[in-house]
Design a protein around this motif. Structure first.
Motif, PDB file in Angstrom:
ATOM      1  N   TYR A   1       6.380   7.692  -1.014  1.00  0.00           N
ATOM      2  CA  TYR A   1       6.856   6.475  -1.631  1.00  0.00           C
ATOM      3  C   TYR A   1       7.876   6.592  -2.846  1.00  0.00           C
ATOM      4  CZ  TYR A   1       3.190   4.541   1.482  1.00  0.00           C
ATOM      5  OH  TYR A   1       2.457   4.375   2.695  1.00  0.00           O
ATOM      6  N   ALA A   2       7.976   7.713  -3.421  1.00  0.00           N
ATOM      7  CA  ALA A   2       8.792   7.870  -4.539  1.00  0.00           C
ATOM      8  C   ALA A   2       8.456   7.150  -5.942  1.00  0.00           C
ATOM      9  CB  ALA A   2      10.381   7.606  -4.244  1.00  0.00           C
ATOM     10  N   PHE A   3       6.985   7.063  -5.859  1.00  0.00           N
ATOM     11  CA  PHE A   3       6.654   6.311  -7.337  1.00  0.00           C
ATOM     12  C   PHE A   3       6.883   6.798  -8.571  1.00  0.00           C
ATOM     13  CE2 PHE A   3       2.760   5.079  -4.157  1.00  0.00           C
ATOM     14  CZ  PHE A   3       3.284   3.937  -4.093  1.00  0.00           C
ATOM     15  N   ASP A   4       7.524   8.110  -8.537  1.00  0.00           N
ATOM     16  CA  ASP A   4       8.082   8.565  -9.748  1.00  0.00           C
ATOM     17  C   ASP A   4       9.684   8.177 -10.121  1.00  0.00           C
ATOM     18  OD1 ASP A   4       9.232  10.008  -7.645  1.00  0.00           O
ATOM     19  OD2 ASP A   4       9.690  11.436  -8.724  1.00  0.00           O
ATOM     20  N   ILE A   5      10.149   7.606  -9.048  1.00  0.00           N
ATOM     21  CA  ILE A   5      11.427   6.886  -9.405  1.00  0.00           C
ATOM     22  C   ILE A   5      11.278   5.405  -9.884  1.00  0.00           C
ATOM     23  CG2 ILE A   5      13.756   6.127  -8.520  1.00  0.00           C
ATOM     24  CD1 ILE A   5      13.347   8.686  -6.737  1.00  0.00           C
ATOM     25  N   HIS A   6      10.663   4.569  -8.870  1.00  0.00           N
ATOM     26  CA  HIS A   6      10.556   3.207  -9.088  1.00  0.00           C
ATOM     27  C   HIS A   6       9.348   2.558  -9.586  1.00  0.00           C
ATOM     28  CE1 HIS A   6       8.066   3.130  -5.601  1.00  0.00           C
ATOM     29  NE2 HIS A   6       8.765   3.584  -4.927  1.00  0.00           N
ATOM     30  N   LYS A   7       8.257   3.406  -9.856  1.00  0.00           N
ATOM     31  CA  LYS A   7       6.938   3.019 -10.834  1.00  0.00           C
ATOM     32  C   LYS A   7       6.499   1.868  -9.989  1.00  0.00           C
ATOM     33  CE  LYS A   7       7.709   6.154 -13.844  1.00  0.00           C
ATOM     34  NZ  LYS A   7       9.136   6.485 -13.361  1.00  0.00           N
ATOM     35  N   GLY A   8       6.497   1.792  -8.445  1.00  0.00           N
ATOM     36  CA  GLY A   8       5.694   0.745  -7.985  1.00  0.00           C
ATOM     37  C   GLY A   8       6.445  -0.704  -8.031  1.00  0.00           C
TER      38      GLY A   8
ATOM     39  N   GLN B   1      11.186  -0.485  -1.142  1.00  0.00           N
ATOM     40  CA  GLN B   1      11.133  -1.483   0.076  1.00  0.00           C
ATOM     41  C   GLN B   1      11.470  -0.463   1.206  1.00  0.00           C
ATOM     42  OE1 GLN B   1       9.741  -4.557   0.226  1.00  0.00           O
ATOM     43  NE2 GLN B   1       9.315  -4.062   2.195  1.00  0.00           N
ATOM     44  N   GLU B   2      12.405   0.173   1.100  1.00  0.00           N
ATOM     45  CA  GLU B   2      12.853   1.165   2.082  1.00  0.00           C
ATOM     46  C   GLU B   2      11.644   2.058   2.741  1.00  0.00           C
ATOM     47  OE1 GLU B   2      15.117   5.415   2.190  1.00  0.00           O
ATOM     48  OE2 GLU B   2      16.460   3.682   1.841  1.00  0.00           O
ATOM     49  N   ARG B   3      10.989   2.605   1.650  1.00  0.00           N
ATOM     50  CA  ARG B   3       9.940   3.627   1.990  1.00  0.00           C
ATOM     51  C   ARG B   3       8.578   2.655   2.222  1.00  0.00           C
ATOM     52  NH1 ARG B   3      10.886   8.405  -0.651  1.00  0.00           N
ATOM     53  NH2 ARG B   3      13.248   8.767  -0.570  1.00  0.00           N
ATOM     54  N   LEU B   4       8.285   1.609   1.752  1.00  0.00           N
ATOM     55  CA  LEU B   4       7.417   0.752   2.389  1.00  0.00           C
ATOM     56  C   LEU B   4       7.448   0.516   3.910  1.00  0.00           C
ATOM     57  CD1 LEU B   4       6.314  -2.102  -0.019  1.00  0.00           C
ATOM     58  CD2 LEU B   4       4.812  -0.848   1.392  1.00  0.00           C
ATOM     59  N   ASP B   5       9.045   0.209   4.236  1.00  0.00           N
ATOM     60  CA  ASP B   5       9.185  -0.308   5.766  1.00  0.00           C
ATOM     61  C   ASP B   5       8.872   1.068   6.631  1.00  0.00           C
ATOM     62  OD1 ASP B   5       9.992  -2.698   5.043  1.00  0.00           O
ATOM     63  OD2 ASP B   5      12.111  -2.401   4.831  1.00  0.00           O
ATOM     64  N   GLN B   6       9.366   2.125   5.989  1.00  0.00           N
ATOM     65  CA  GLN B   6       8.921   3.278   6.782  1.00  0.00           C
ATOM     66  C   GLN B   6       7.640   3.897   6.975  1.00  0.00           C
ATOM     67  OE1 GLN B   6      11.362   6.525   5.114  1.00  0.00           O
ATOM     68  NE2 GLN B   6      10.746   8.096   6.739  1.00  0.00           N
ATOM     69  N   HIS B   7       6.821   3.754   6.043  1.00  0.00           N
ATOM     70  CA  HIS B   7       5.447   4.288   5.826  1.00  0.00           C
ATOM     71  C   HIS B   7       4.197   3.081   5.868  1.00  0.00           C
ATOM     72  CE1 HIS B   7       7.173   8.208   5.129  1.00  0.00           C
ATOM     73  NE2 HIS B   7       7.722   7.593   4.235  1.00  0.00           N
ATOM     74  N   GLY B   8       4.747   1.871   5.632  1.00  0.00           N
ATOM     75  CA  GLY B   8       3.547   0.936   5.704  1.00  0.00           C
ATOM     76  C   GLY B   8       2.798   1.037   4.148  1.00  0.00           C
TER      77      GLY B   8
ATOM     78  N   ASP C   1       4.050 -10.624  -0.731  1.00  0.00           N
ATOM     79  CA  ASP C   1       4.770 -10.903   0.672  1.00  0.00           C
ATOM     80  C   ASP C   1       5.308  -9.623   1.251  1.00  0.00           C
ATOM     81  OD1 ASP C   1       3.700 -13.586   0.537  1.00  0.00           O
ATOM     82  OD2 ASP C   1       5.476 -14.275   0.029  1.00  0.00           O
ATOM     83  N   ASN C   2       6.213  -8.885   0.392  1.00  0.00           N
ATOM     84  CA  ASN C   2       6.996  -7.912   0.860  1.00  0.00           C
ATOM     85  C   ASN C   2       6.084  -6.796   1.405  1.00  0.00           C
ATOM     86  OD1 ASN C   2       6.375  -7.484  -1.940  1.00  0.00           O
ATOM     87  ND2 ASN C   2       7.688  -5.585  -1.506  1.00  0.00           N
ATOM     88  N   VAL C   3       4.812  -6.594   0.832  1.00  0.00           N
ATOM     89  CA  VAL C   3       4.080  -5.601   1.179  1.00  0.00           C
ATOM     90  C   VAL C   3       3.276  -6.006   2.690  1.00  0.00           C
ATOM     91  CG1 VAL C   3       1.797  -4.342   0.543  1.00  0.00           C
ATOM     92  CG2 VAL C   3       3.474  -4.797  -1.196  1.00  0.00           C
ATOM     93  N   ARG C   4       2.789  -7.003   2.641  1.00  0.00           N
ATOM     94  CA  ARG C   4       2.222  -7.858   3.928  1.00  0.00           C
ATOM     95  C   ARG C   4       2.972  -7.682   5.028  1.00  0.00           C
ATOM     96  NH1 ARG C   4       0.370 -11.699   0.406  1.00  0.00           N
ATOM     97  NH2 ARG C   4       1.946 -13.492   1.308  1.00  0.00           N
ATOM     98  N   ARG C   5       4.394  -7.954   4.819  1.00  0.00           N
ATOM     99  CA  ARG C   5       5.381  -7.805   5.860  1.00  0.00           C
ATOM    100  C   ARG C   5       5.281  -6.545   6.686  1.00  0.00           C
ATOM    101  NH1 ARG C   5       8.761 -10.812   2.641  1.00  0.00           N
ATOM    102  NH2 ARG C   5      10.052  -9.008   2.383  1.00  0.00           N
ATOM    103  N   THR C   6       5.081  -5.268   5.806  1.00  0.00           N
ATOM    104  CA  THR C   6       5.405  -4.161   6.444  1.00  0.00           C
ATOM    105  C   THR C   6       4.148  -3.759   7.188  1.00  0.00           C
ATOM    106  OG1 THR C   6       4.109  -2.945   4.505  1.00  0.00           O
ATOM    107  CG2 THR C   6       6.589  -3.618   4.362  1.00  0.00           C
ATOM    108  N   ILE C   7       2.986  -4.415   7.144  1.00  0.00           N
ATOM    109  CA  ILE C   7       1.743  -4.056   7.843  1.00  0.00           C
ATOM    110  C   ILE C   7       2.262  -4.124   9.348  1.00  0.00           C
ATOM    111  CG2 ILE C   7      -0.578  -4.687   8.697  1.00  0.00           C
ATOM    112  CD1 ILE C   7      -0.982  -5.887   5.999  1.00  0.00           C
TER     113      ILE C   7
END
Length: 215
Positions: free
Chosen positions: A173-180, A187-194, A204-210
């Motif tokens: 998720y690259a949390f070291d870069i964007h810190k959540g 969003q790119e990593r969320l779309d890829q990994h859920g 909303d942007n998290v729920r959409r990736t489910i």
């Protein structure tokens, strides 16, 4: 109380005015991570010493400081403050409470953990009840009140360290870069990994990736 402080009077003016009004221990509180869609909301509270002993070199709103400057100011605050505390409101509780109430809960908990306790509390942006002492919410308080600025630095540095730790567990998720926070990379990593176990489902942007991850 009849206290008037000009916004250009300097970052230590609020505490000085309140002490002249009879309040000795002035607590400031602020949070980091309210707008992030992953990781905890972190709240901090700080009481600075009165007079020149409580003046922190380079102190400013954490958002105005570089990461290296924040670390330097953080070290000064935790070593020189009369009292400080920091608390985390984890993602699941943020979902349960909603972000506004999670924010207030974090600020309240941080202020109530101070030892010694403050005689007066300054908070950034929002009024916080249940403190047992007089309080004042200040718009952009982290830019005009030293104790609030100090709390903003403690909260931000603490949260950044937490998110760097989560990067070790969840590097995809690259949390070291964007810190959540809700950046294009995140969003790119969320779309890829859920969503991960530290994502906030109230966004909303998290729920959409489910649905994406289910496919």
């Amino acid at each position: 109380m009849g206290i008037v402080v000009r916004r250009d009077a300097g970052i230590y003016a609020y505490e000085a005015s309140l002490r002249r009004a009879g309040f000795e221990l002035i607590a400031g509180a602020d949070e980091a991570g309210r707008g992030a869609c992953a990781g905890p909301l972190v709240a901090a509270a700080v009481i600075l010493k009165p007079g020149r002993g409580g003046q922190i070199p380079g102190l400013a709103d954490s958002k105005l400081l570089s990461p290296a400057a924040r670390e330097r100011v953080y070290d000064q605050v935790v070593s020189r403050a009369l009292a400080w505390s920091v608390v985390s409101v984890e993602a699941r509780e943020c979902d349960e409470l909603g972000m506004h109430h999670a924010d207030l809960a974090g600020l309240r908990r941080a202020l109530l953990r101070l030892a010694p306790a403050g005689d007066f509390a300054l908070t950034d942006g929002f009024s916080v009840d249940g403190l047992g002492v007089p309080s004042l919410a200040i718009w952009k308080g982290d830019r005009v009140a030293a104790c609030v600025a100090a709390a903003s630095v403690v909260a931000k540095v603490t949260r950044d360290r937490i998110m760097a730790g989560w990067h070790e567990d969840l590097p995809e998720y690259a949390f070291d870069i964007h810190k959540g926070y809700c950046t294009p990379l995140h969003q790119e990593r969320l779309d890829q990994h859920g969503p991960s176990r530290i994502h906030r489902m109230c966004f909303d942007n998290v729920r959409r990736t489910i649905k994406v991850s289910a496919l």
